[in-house]
Design an enzyme around this catalytic site. Structure first.
Site, PDB file in Angstrom:
ATOM      1  N   HIS A 147       0.792  -1.238   0.000  1.00  0.00           N
ATOM      2  CA  HIS A 147       0.000   0.000   0.000  1.00  0.00           C
ATOM      3  C   HIS A 147       0.824   1.288   0.000  1.00  0.00           C
ATOM      4  CE1 HIS A 147      -3.513  -2.384   0.137  1.00  0.00           C
ATOM      5  NE2 HIS A 147      -3.702  -2.479   1.432  1.00  0.00           N
ATOM      6  N   HIS A 221      -9.723   2.414   0.695  1.00  0.00           N
ATOM      7  CA  HIS A 221      -9.655   1.292   1.633  1.00  0.00           C
ATOM      8  C   HIS A 221     -10.712   1.362   2.731  1.00  0.00           C
ATOM      9  CE1 HIS A 221      -7.714  -2.031   3.709  1.00  0.00           C
ATOM     10  NE2 HIS A 221      -6.812  -2.108   2.745  1.00  0.00           N
ATOM     11  N   GLU A 358     -11.695  -3.247  -2.917  1.00  0.00           N
ATOM     12  CA  GLU A 358     -10.721  -2.266  -3.411  1.00  0.00           C
ATOM     13  C   GLU A 358     -10.521  -2.466  -4.911  1.00  0.00           C
ATOM     14  OE1 GLU A 358      -7.189  -2.850  -0.678  1.00  0.00           O
ATOM     15  OE2 GLU A 358      -8.682  -4.175   0.161  1.00  0.00           O
TER      16      GLU A 358
END
Ligand code: BGC
Length: 393
Positions: A147, A221, A358
């Site tokens: 991420h 997210h 996502e």
């Protein structure tokens, strides 16, 4: 503005004006415009949210429509800190996991509600090569990079601009990620625009440009629990994913490079199925993910923006539909929630009390030659849209 245009303008906001609007002079139009402001279909309200230890002021923006949906976004991490939507009885309630203070968002947490970048999901061993040059990223999810790095785009301060118009209101966030920030090449200028529409959909538009070749994979997210009861796991939510194929992973959750058929596996969500229906099945991929934590290859990629997935909670009647132009979607069943992080009104978020959908490119694409490319070159515009649409049934 000619008389005809003035009349059309008057009619478009007629719900707030008396039916005998006369389009005769500028004075009347001015009055009508003032009234229109007072009754905007979707409103935005800004408030101070907190101050970081470095002295940065963080704001919160509340977007609210006339159908009972409201979303709060903070300029720290572009985080959706609250999202309320009506249930089948018309009662608006919270449907995303979140905290109630900046301090709590600044402590370690699994990306609650945040914008993810520069690269969503994992890059194997934190390394990739562009034009023969190898780049090294922080290993923040041993042995991989996850991420966008420890600070990524989820722990930075975004600037915000409001825009209103028609049946919607938008918050346009901006962040400039410097050349080599978190190990990625190129100054990347990123815009993420959240738009709340009056049909209970929230659009997320991601845009980016770079001055050097780089990789980009942006996503959102939020952890949803459509029941609004965050003490309950999401196992009875029914999920559909418009996908015939999975991106299977190794033991460190890096794609093996194959794309496998979901038929006769716990990963077949082409027909609505409860999260809990097969999550306990003896399956190598479920074992590796500790549940669902995988990217699905979305169908109809040639169609661009299209239906991708949905989640339905029968108790509340809430249905969430996700639309995107992205090739993949990561469905994560909250497997690492472990009862350590505080809920807004007491208690803690336990195992699987929220799920994420996502939209994204496949994990580790920079190292997978057969996956759709995530490279962005100077002069190119990265532009992608995802929408979260809520209704009841
Ligand atoms: C990843 C998970 C990770 C979670 C929170 C998801 O996008 O797929 O593996 O645990 O984010 O960090």
């Amino acid at each position: 503005m000619n008389v005809l245009k003035r009349c059309i303008y008057g009619i478009s906001i007629i719900s707030i004006a008396s039916m005998n609007v006369q389009c005769k002079g500028d004075k009347k139009v001015e009055e009508t415009t003032t009234e229109a402001k007072a009754t905007e279909v979707v409103t935005i309200e800004k408030s101070a949210y907190g101050t970081t230890p470095k002295g940065e002021k963080i704001d919160s923006y509340k977007l609210k429509n006339q159908k009972g949906m409201e979303v709060d976004i903070i300029t720290y991490g572009g985080i959706i800190s609250s999202l309320k939507v009506p249930n089948k009885a018309g009662k608006s309630e919270e449907v995303v996991i979140g905290f109630n203070s900046l301090d709590q968002y600044m402590k370690a947490n699994p990306y609650f509600g945040a914008l993810i970048g520069r690269y969503g999901n994992r890059i194997a061993k934190g390394k990739f090569t562009l034009d023969g040059k190898q780049y090294s990223l922080a290993i923040n999810n041993d042995p991989n990079a996850l991420h966008g790095g420890p600070e990524g785009f989820h722990r930075v301060v975004w600037t915000a601009e409001e825009a209103k118009g028609g049946d919607s209101a938008s918050l346009k966030l901006k962040y400039v990620s410097k050349d080599m920030e978190e190990g990625y090449p190129g100054n990347l200028t990123v815009f993420v625009t959240y738009t709340l529409n009056n049909d209970n959909s929230l659009d997320v538009l991601y845009e980016a440009t770079t001055d050097k070749k780089t990789v980009v994979n942006l996503t959102q997210h939020s952890y949803f629990n459509l029941s609004s009861d965050f003490s309950k796991p999401i196992l009875d939510h029914e999920i559909t994913i418009d996908s015939d194929k999975l991106v299977p992973v190794d033991a460190t959750l890096i794609p093996t490079g194959e794309l496998t058929d979901v038929t006769n596996t716990p990963f077949d969500f082409r027909k609505a199925k409860a999260v809990g229906a097969a999550i306990g099945a003896k399956d190598d991929q479920l074992k590796k993910g500790l549940g669902y934590d995988h990217c699905w290859v979305l169908n109809n990629q040639d169609k661009g923006y299209r239906f991708a997935a949905s989640a339905y909670d029968a108790g509340s009647g809430r249905l969430l539909e996700v639309y995107t132009d992205q090739p993949g979607i990561q469905f994560y069943s909250g497997n690492f929630l472990d009862g350590t992080l505080p809920m807004r009104n007491g208690g803690t978020y336990a195992h699987r009390t929220g799920f994420c959908l996502e939209t994204q490119h496949y994990p580790d694409s920079p190292n997978q030659k057969d996956f759709p490319s995530t490279i962005l070159n100077p002069g190119e515009n990265y532009k992608t849209k995802t929408s979260f649409k809520f209704s009841v049934k």
